[in-house]
Enzyme design. Structure first.
Site, PDB file in Angstrom:
ATOM      1  N   GLU A  50      -0.712   9.075 -24.435  1.00 56.43           N
ATOM      2  CA  GLU A  50      -1.751   9.789 -24.444  1.00 56.43           C
ATOM      3  C   GLU A  50      -2.437  10.314 -23.055  1.00 56.43           C
ATOM      4  OE1 GLU A  50      -3.734   6.287 -26.518  1.00 56.43           O
ATOM      5  OE2 GLU A  50      -4.349   7.524 -28.027  1.00 56.43           O
TER       6      GLU A  50
ATOM      7  N   GLU B 154       1.160   1.977 -31.101  1.00 55.91           N
ATOM      8  CA  GLU B 154      -0.041   1.249 -31.419  1.00 55.91           C
ATOM      9  C   GLU B 154       0.024   0.480 -32.745  1.00 55.91           C
ATOM     10  OE1 GLU B 154       0.150   4.075 -29.871  1.00 55.91           O
ATOM     11  OE2 GLU B 154      -1.330   4.112 -28.368  1.00 55.91           O
TER      12      GLU B 154
END
Ligand code: 3H9
Length: 684
Positions: A99, A119
């Site tokens: 990210e 995640e």
């Protein structure tokens, strides 16, 4: 921060994996702001020392009060920078790490790098704008696949899909990244802020239709599991809403998931797996470089599967059978498996051929004289095993490790037939062994710790999760499974149908229930007509040639494509057997089914712990998640017991004991912990 001419190089060095903990976030934010303020800086390279680019948020910080600056704030500072910021990636850019790279304006990676958003494996979603940025950069279907599988992709694929801009093929990533930055400055390339890009939308479908179709396609895999569903919602938001609104939804759902017991279970499982790798008494990293060639005894399903697990990691494998026909069958199975992988596109045809050629089939055990590790996967009978080990003791070189893949048998007895019990241990793989991650590393009474450590390191080297267990019937996994199976067999005689039992476990999250599993494995495993008493349902099914999927019928009837249907005939057989045994039948609730299947497993797990056959409760959970498909979002049977509450577990076991007898008596350890109000898994 250092300088290379007009390029600022911001280097993070936070071992072991450059997780984005608060001090790292602080350092990054101020370095970016400094560079932005410094007029002599024209571009910034963000790079990491050590074995990897940022491996994501610091998982130990998750679930605790947030520490400022949070990751989204750091990422916003990077993206806002008036100068191009370039992420220079090596190792793995994962989760918040990727990210962060997506908040940079450009990305360069070494060819060996891998990037991903794992995640979901922690029961979360990418919570630092990944769900909003990725679908703006690459095809939304590909973005969803990445976020929902959680599996990383290699740099080549990342380049192809547009996640990275270029590969660094030179000696030094830093030098290549600086050169790339200079080109960007020189060419006056625009600041590529992904937030300003429109999200890509799928052809022919509205975002809502696209999201629904994705859900439907993956419904079975994703049932009960919350994070994937929320990821799909976020991607749909990315396709329909302005960036900041999508981001707000992502933030809200990320926080909700963080508080969800599913994520707590999965974060526990993450650390449990790493803890299992630590064997008390084994210091440092065992040197496995001495293990160069592998021998396998037995070319059946297990032997060939184990062989492929080693070949897939680059080890040559000599595989021995007693009969040419059996050897040919085994080698043909191996070839077919690799060919299928090539047809599916997961291997190139050349790679499939290369792996097939790493197998050497032989008919005499002497062919294993030079192997460094020999795994016996012969017929599951003590006399066969002892004969093989007696012979191997004479044939194998002195430094060889001798492992048996037995699922139940006493390894100390097997070891005692050799003159080197210190080199003998169990390596219990799970079928299909080339796929399933678990290996129970069974330490015999005399096994050297160094051998245990080497076997654990080897398991890791071939992509498996090794868990050390002690010698007992069925070790940890099968010993607990047997308790469940025994109860399932009783339940159907008392009135539950096999399909109800299977459904209850399936709905709980397991891939299949005990009867569907028995049909898949074959009901006649270890069954013979001569020894059959006709008194059990299984005997009766096998006698009537209902031996499972392979014969088109077992507990279920199987139609086209192995579609299973409940069988009225089987219900009749069950009623017959119950009657013959004088068992009264009644309605049994789903709740009772679940309790009677799971509580005996938990109880046995506690017995195993008390006997020291497992080192930690969390090891038992690692075994169940990786060997038996226990849903990671439920953390494993021991963690589940904890979520239910040990006092409640004991109370329910006592109620079952009162109704059904002593087999439900709560284990002493459970009683003690429940009384003290302490925990089974606190050591994790
Ligand atoms: C996230 O990013 C959320 C964001 O979207 C939103 C935020 C707002 N944190 O696995 P190893 C430790 S969620 C803390 O044996 P390898 C690990 O416990 C995160 N610690 O090494 C172990 O400690 P110990 C998304 C971490 O070389 C040591 O590092 N990211 C973290 O086999 C070595 O680990 C992930 O889920 C972490 N993030 O594999 C990535 N990562 O030595 C998780 C590792 O005391 N990490 N540790 O036992 C991995 O997949 C692997 O560790 C990695 C290295 C592939 C990086």
């Amino acid at each position: 921060m250092t300088r290379q001419d007009s390029i600022a190089v911001v280097t993070t060095d936070s071992p072991p994996v450059n997780a984005l903990s608060v001090h790292v976030r602080n350092g990054l934010k101020s370095a970016i702001e400094d560079a932005d303020r410094d007029d002599s800086v024209e571009a910034v390279v963000v790079i990491c020392n050590g074995r990897t680019f940022f491996a994501g948020a610091d998982i130990t910080e998750l679930g605790k009060p947030p520490l400022s600056p949070d990751l989204p704030e750091v990422l916003a500072a990077i993206e806002k920078s008036a100068k191009p910021v370039i992420a220079a990636i090596h190792g793995t850019a994962l989760g918040g790490g990727l990210e962060l790279a997506l908040a940079c304006h450009y990305r360069i990676a070494v060819p060996s790098a891998r990037v991903g958003l794992p995640e979901v494996k922690l029961g979360l979603l990418p919570g630092a704008s990944g769900t909003q940025r990725l679908p703006r950069l690459i095809d939304p279907g590909e973005a969803l696949d990445l976020m929902i599988s959680g599996d990383p992709v290699d740099a080549e694929k990342a380049l192809r899909t547009g996640m990275i801009d270029t590969l660094a093929e030179g000696q030094s990533l830093e030098a290549d990244a600086v050169a790339f930055a200079k080109r960007i400055v020189g060419d006056a390339k625009p600041l590529r802020r992904i937030r300003d890009m429109p999200a890509k939308t799928p052809d022919a479908l509205t975002p809502a239709e696209f999201a629904e179709a994705y859900r439907e396609r993956n419904a079975r895999k994703l049932r009960n599991f919350r994070a994937p569903d929320e990821i799909i919602r976020c991607v749909e938001a990315a396709m329909t809403l302005p960036f900041d609104e999508g981001l707000a939804i992502e933030r809200k759902l990320f926080r909700e998931l963080l508080d969800d017991p599913q994520s707590a279970a999965m974060r526990y499982a993450f650390f449990a797996e790493r803890k299992a790798a630590k064997v008390p008494g084994v210091e440092g990293k065992p040197d496995i470089s001495r293990i160069r060639s592998i021998g396998i005894v037995g070319a059946g399903t297990m032997g060939t599967g184990i062989g492929m697990a080693f070949v897939n990691a680059g080890y040559p494998v000599t595989i021995v059978e007693t009969q040419q026909a059996a050897l040919d069958r085994g080698l043909a199975n191996i070839r077919r498996t690799y060919e299928r992988s090539a047809q599916r596109g997961s291997l190139t045809p050349e790679e499939a051929e290369r792996r097939t050629a790493l197998f050497f089939g032989r008919l005499e055990l002497e062919a294993l004289s030079d192997c460094d590790l020999i795994v016996e996967a012969a017929f599951e009978e003590m006399s066969v095993k002892t004969e093989v080990f007696f012979a191997l003791d004479r044939i194998a070189k002195p430094s060889a490790i001798l492992a048996t893949n037995t699922s139940y048998l006493d390894i100390d007895r097997i070891a005692a037939t050799t003159s080197r019990p210190q080199s003998v241990l169990g390596m219990h793989f799970f079928s299909p062994a080339n796929i399933m991650r678990l290996v129970e590393i069974v330490r015999g009474e005399k096994t050297d710790l160094e051998i245990v450590g080497t076997a654990m390191a080897l398991a890791r080297a071939i992509g498996k999760v090794g868990v050390v267990v002690g010698v007992c019937h069925g070790f940890v996994g099968n010993r607990m499974l047997e308790k469940r199976q025994d109860e399932a067999d009783r339940l159907i005689l008392e009135g539950a149908t096999p399909w109800a039992v299977d459904r209850v476990l399936y709905d709980f999250g397991l891939p299949m229930g005990p009867f569907a599993m028995a049909d898949l494995a074959g009901l006649d495993l270890g069954w013979t007509r001569e020894a059959s008493t006709g008194e059990t349902v299984r005997d009766r099914l096998c006698e009537s040639e209902r031996r499972g999927q392979k014969t088109g019928a077992g507990y279920y009837d199987y139609g086209e494509n192995r579609k299973s249907d409940p069988s009225p005939l089987v219900e009749e057989i069950i009623r017959d057997v119950a009657k013959a045994r004088g068992i009264a039948r009644r309605e049994i609730s789903d709740e009772e089914i679940l309790d009677r299947l799971l509580l005996p497993m938990i109880n046995e797990g506690a017995n195993i712990l008390e006997e020291g056959k497992a080192l930690r409760a969390s090891d038992i959970d690692v075994i169940w998640i990786n060997g038996y498909g226990w849903p990671a979002y439920r953390g494993g049977p021991m963690f589940h017991a904890e979520q239910v509450g040990l006092d409640k577990v004991v109370e329910r076991l006592r109620a079952l004991e009162a109704a059904h007898g002593g087999r439900f008596r709560p284990a002493a350890l459970l009683q003690r912990l429940a009384a003290e109000g302490s925990s089974l898994t606190d050591d994790t």
